[in-house]
Design an enzyme around this catalytic site. Structure first.
Site, PDB file in Angstrom:
ATOM      1  N   SER A 100       0.826  -1.191   0.000  1.00 31.79           N
ATOM      2  CA  SER A 100       0.000   0.000   0.000  1.00 31.79           C
ATOM      3  C   SER A 100       0.873   1.259   0.000  1.00 31.79           C
ATOM      4  O   SER A 100       1.629   1.477  -0.944  1.00 31.79           O
ATOM      5  CB  SER A 100      -0.965  -0.058   1.190  1.00 31.79           C
ATOM      6  OG  SER A 100      -1.972   0.920   1.092  1.00 31.79           O
ATOM      7  N   ASP A 150     -10.339  -3.740  -5.451  1.00 34.53           N
ATOM      8  CA  ASP A 150      -9.650  -2.886  -4.482  1.00 34.53           C
ATOM      9  C   ASP A 150     -10.177  -1.456  -4.580  1.00 34.53           C
ATOM     10  O   ASP A 150     -10.026  -0.811  -5.619  1.00 34.53           O
ATOM     11  CB  ASP A 150      -8.144  -2.916  -4.759  1.00 34.53           C
ATOM     12  CG  ASP A 150      -7.318  -2.300  -3.648  1.00 34.53           C
ATOM     13  OD1 ASP A 150      -7.825  -1.400  -2.948  1.00 34.53           O
ATOM     14  OD2 ASP A 150      -6.163  -2.722  -3.476  1.00 34.53           O
ATOM     15  N   HIS A 181      -8.451  -4.590  -0.822  1.00 31.78           N
ATOM     16  CA  HIS A 181      -7.110  -4.079  -0.508  1.00 31.78           C
ATOM     17  C   HIS A 181      -6.331  -4.988   0.446  1.00 31.78           C
ATOM     18  O   HIS A 181      -5.199  -4.687   0.798  1.00 31.78           O
ATOM     19  CB  HIS A 181      -7.244  -2.675   0.087  1.00 31.78           C
ATOM     20  CG  HIS A 181      -5.989  -1.856   0.013  1.00 31.78           C
ATOM     21  ND1 HIS A 181      -5.388  -1.503  -1.184  1.00 31.78           N
ATOM     22  CD2 HIS A 181      -5.216  -1.314   0.986  1.00 31.78           C
ATOM     23  CE1 HIS A 181      -4.309  -0.786  -0.938  1.00 31.78           C
ATOM     24  NE2 HIS A 181      -4.177  -0.659   0.375  1.00 31.78           N
TER      25      HIS A 181
END
Length: 197
Positions: A100, A150, A181
Site C-alpha cells: 500500500s 480494491d 485491498h
C-alpha cells in the site's frame, strides 16, 4: 532521515538483505515476523514512515485519498533513497517489497534509483500519475499484486503500473486476487517465489 527501523543482521552467508515498507498505519514491525519465515537467514531493514496522518504512520503526505502532496512525495523519496544507500550492505543482494503506502514509496524510489534493488515487489500500489521514463528499470524483476475489487488501489491503476514497468523493459510478474485491498495468501506465495534465490 529520522526513520525508526527494525534491523536484523544477516546470519546466513549468501542470504539477501530485504527492505520491507509498511502500509498506512503500520510500523517497522508489520513484516518483522514474515521476512524470517519466508527467507530464513535474510537481513531485514524496515523503516517507519515519518509522516503522521491522524496518528497513522505514512511515508509521505496526501491531500485526500489518492491525491498526493507531490512536493512532499518528491522530498520524501529523495530522503528514502539516501537512507537506503546508507543502509545497504555492500556485496549483499538487496531486495525490497512494500504494501500500500509502502509500495508507493518503493515505486517512487525505483523510478529515480532503479539500481538500488535487484528485485522489488509492489503489493497493492497506487501511482495516480504517469511516471517518468526510467530506462534503468530494464531487466529488473518486479512483482505487482492487487485486488480486482480494491477500492483504494483500483485495478485499472494497477494495470497501468504493470504496463509502465513493462514499457521500461522490466520483467514483470503479477498476482491479482478477486478481493479488495487486503493481502491474501496467494500474494505472499508470489512474493516468496519472486525473492527466491
Amino acid at each position: 532521515m529520522t526513520t525508526a527501523t527494525a534491523i536484523r543482521a544477516i546470519v546466513t552467508e549468501g542470504a539477501p538483505q530485504i527492505f520491507a515498507f509498511h502500509g498506512t498505519g503500520g510500523d517497522e514491525h508489520q513484516f518483522a515476523d514474515l521476512v524470517p519465515r519466508l527467507w530464513p537467514g535474510a537481513g531485514l531493514v524496515s523503516p517507519r514512515g515519518t509522516v503522521s496522518e491522524f496518528g497513522a504512520n505514512r511515508f509521505f503526505r496526501r491531500k485526500a485519498e489518492g491525491v498526493y502532496d507531490m512536493a512532499d512525495l518528491s522530498a520524501r523519496t529523495d530522503e528514502m533513497i539516501a537512507f537506503i544507500r546508507e543502509t545497504r550492505i555492500p556485496g549483499v543482494p538487496a531486495l525490497a517489497f512494500g504494501y500500500s503506502n509502502g509500495a508507493n514509496i518503493l515505486a517512487l524510489v525505483s523510478f529515480r534509483a532503479p539500481y538500488l534493488f535487484e528485485r522489488i515487489a509492489l503489493l497493492h500500489p497506487l501511482i495516480p500519475f504517469a511516471p517518468p521514463p526510467a530506462p534503468g528499470l530494464s531487466g529488473r524483476q518486479v512483482l505487482i499484486t492487487g485486488g480486482a475489487c480494491d477500492p483504494i488501489a483500483p485495478l485499472t491503476a494497477t494495470e497501468a503500473l504493470v504496463d509502465y514497468y513493462r514499457a521500461q523493459g522490466a520483467a514483470v510478474t503479477t498476482e491479482i486476487h478477486d478481493g479488495g485491498h487486503e493481502l491474501r495468501q496467494g500474494e505472499i506465495a508470489a512474493l516468496q517465489a519472486a525473492f527466491a534465490t
